[in-house]
Design an enzyme around this catalytic site. Structure first.
Site, short mmCIF file in Angstrom:
data_model
loop_
_atom_site.label_atom_id
_atom_site.label_comp_id
_atom_site.label_asym_id
_atom_site.label_seq_id
_atom_site.Cartn_x
_atom_site.Cartn_y
_atom_site.Cartn_z
N GLY A 98 1.27 -1.32 0.20
CA GLY A 98 -0.43 0.08 0.22
C GLY A 98 0.87 1.62 0.02
O GLY A 98 0.65 2.32 -0.11
N ASP A 114 1.96 3.84 4.88
CA ASP A 114 0.41 5.07 4.08
C ASP A 114 -0.28 5.00 5.31
O ASP A 114 -0.95 6.14 5.42
CB ASP A 114 0.06 3.75 3.20
CG ASP A 114 -0.21 2.24 3.47
OD1 ASP A 114 0.73 1.52 4.70
OD2 ASP A 114 -0.60 1.96 2.64
N ASP A 156 -1.44 2.31 12.40
CA ASP A 156 -2.82 1.25 12.90
C ASP A 156 -2.58 0.90 14.42
O ASP A 156 -2.22 1.49 15.37
CB ASP A 156 -3.28 0.31 11.43
CG ASP A 156 -5.01 -0.02 12.20
OD1 ASP A 156 -5.03 0.03 13.80
OD2 ASP A 156 -6.04 -0.82 11.97
N ASP A 166 -6.00 -0.86 0.99
CA ASP A 166 -6.59 -1.67 -0.17
C ASP A 166 -8.23 -2.31 1.07
O ASP A 166 -8.10 -2.89 2.26
CB ASP A 166 -6.65 -3.26 -0.92
CG ASP A 166 -5.48 -4.10 0.55
OD1 ASP A 166 -5.06 -3.77 1.11
OD2 ASP A 166 -5.96 -5.12 0.08
C1 PRP Z 1 -0.69 -1.70 6.17
C2 PRP Z 1 0.01 -0.51 6.76
C3 PRP Z 1 0.73 -1.14 7.46
C4 PRP Z 1 0.13 -1.51 8.56
C5 PRP Z 1 -0.69 -1.05 9.41
O1 PRP Z 1 -0.09 -2.47 5.40
O2 PRP Z 1 0.71 -0.61 4.94
O3 PRP Z 1 2.26 -1.73 6.18
O4 PRP Z 1 -0.72 -2.39 7.57
O5 PRP Z 1 -0.92 -2.11 10.30
P1 PRP Z 1 -0.91 -1.97 11.78
O6 PRP Z 1 0.07 -0.57 12.05
O7 PRP Z 1 -1.46 -2.41 12.42
O8 PRP Z 1 0.85 -3.00 12.14
P2 PRP Z 1 -1.00 -4.85 5.31
O9 PRP Z 1 -0.35 -6.12 6.13
O10 PRP Z 1 -2.78 -3.89 5.37
O11 PRP Z 1 -0.47 -4.75 3.50
P3 PRP Z 1 -0.74 -3.79 2.16
O12 PRP Z 1 0.12 -2.82 2.20
O13 PRP Z 1 0.07 -5.04 1.27
O14 PRP Z 1 -2.06 -3.64 2.60
#
Ligand code: PRP
Length: 181
Positions: A47, A103, A106, A162
């Site tokens: 992402g 990006d 969380d 996504d």
């Molecule tokens: C999302 C985002 C971060 C992570 C944040 O990636 O890009 O890397 O989650 O979450 P956290 O703070 O709870 O650890 P994701 O794992 O959804 O992968 P993607 O970028 O391929 O969508």
């Protein structure tokens, strides 16, 4: 795609303006330390690649771009904090100024792991630029030098984010209608 969005949180223009401001701040902050060698921008696939691509073009310093791919163990819905590296950096970062472009922050568990891992490689400096920081209860304590927007704890998509690999190419960030997921 657009019909699946309940509410737009940040428009394409708002994102562009904020990314330009972040790039300006980074350019000023690193002007002295990194003028010659520049900085290494690191993004975590997939992402964050969209944010990093835009951010890089707003930084008026030499910039190297590198990527990591990680997968978190666990049920997949929430990160567990245990992260496996699927693709490592191509560059050596020892003695370099490293800026991680994320990006969204969380739970913070992904970044928490990543920062520990990267700092063990002895970069000259290690900072984080995140476009979004979710107002999540019990977020890991992470020092983000650059934060684009604070955002509500809702299911958001677009600009790299996504749901089931869709909506990453929306030019804005919006809340997904609950009936979709
Ligand atoms: C999302 C985002 C971060 C992570 C944040 O990636 O890009 O890397 O989650 O979450 P956290 O703070 O709870 O650890 P994701 O794992 O959804 O992968 P993607 O970028 O391929 O969508």
């Amino acid at each position: 795609m657009h019909d699946d969005i309940a509410q737009v949180l940040f428009t394409e223009q708002e994102i562009a303006n904020r990314v330009r401001e972040m790039g300006g701040a980074i350019t000023r902050d690193y002007a002295d330390v990194a003028r010659g060698e520049g900085i290494v921008l690191v993004s975590v696939l997939r992402g964050a690649a969209i944010f990093m691509a835009d951010l890089a073009r707003q930084i008026e310093l030499p910039v190297e771009m590198d990527y990591m791919a990680v997968s978190s163990y666990g049920n997949g819905a929430k990160s567990s904090g245990v992260v496996r590296i699927l693709k490592d950096l191509s560059s050596q970062i020892e003695g370099r100024h490293v800026l991680v472009a994320e990006d969204i922050l969380d739970s913070g568990l992904t970044l928490n792991y990543l920062l520990k891992n990267l700092s063990s490689r002895k970069p000259a400096s290690l900072e984080v630029a995140t476009l979004l920081r979710k107002q999540t209860p019990a977020q890991a304590d992470i020092n983000c030098r650059y934060v684009g927007f604070e955002c509500p704890d809702e299911f958001i998509v677009g600009y790299g984010l996504d749901y089931a690999e869709r909506y990453r190419n929306l030019p804005y960030i919006g809340v997904l209608k609950p009936e979709i997921y």
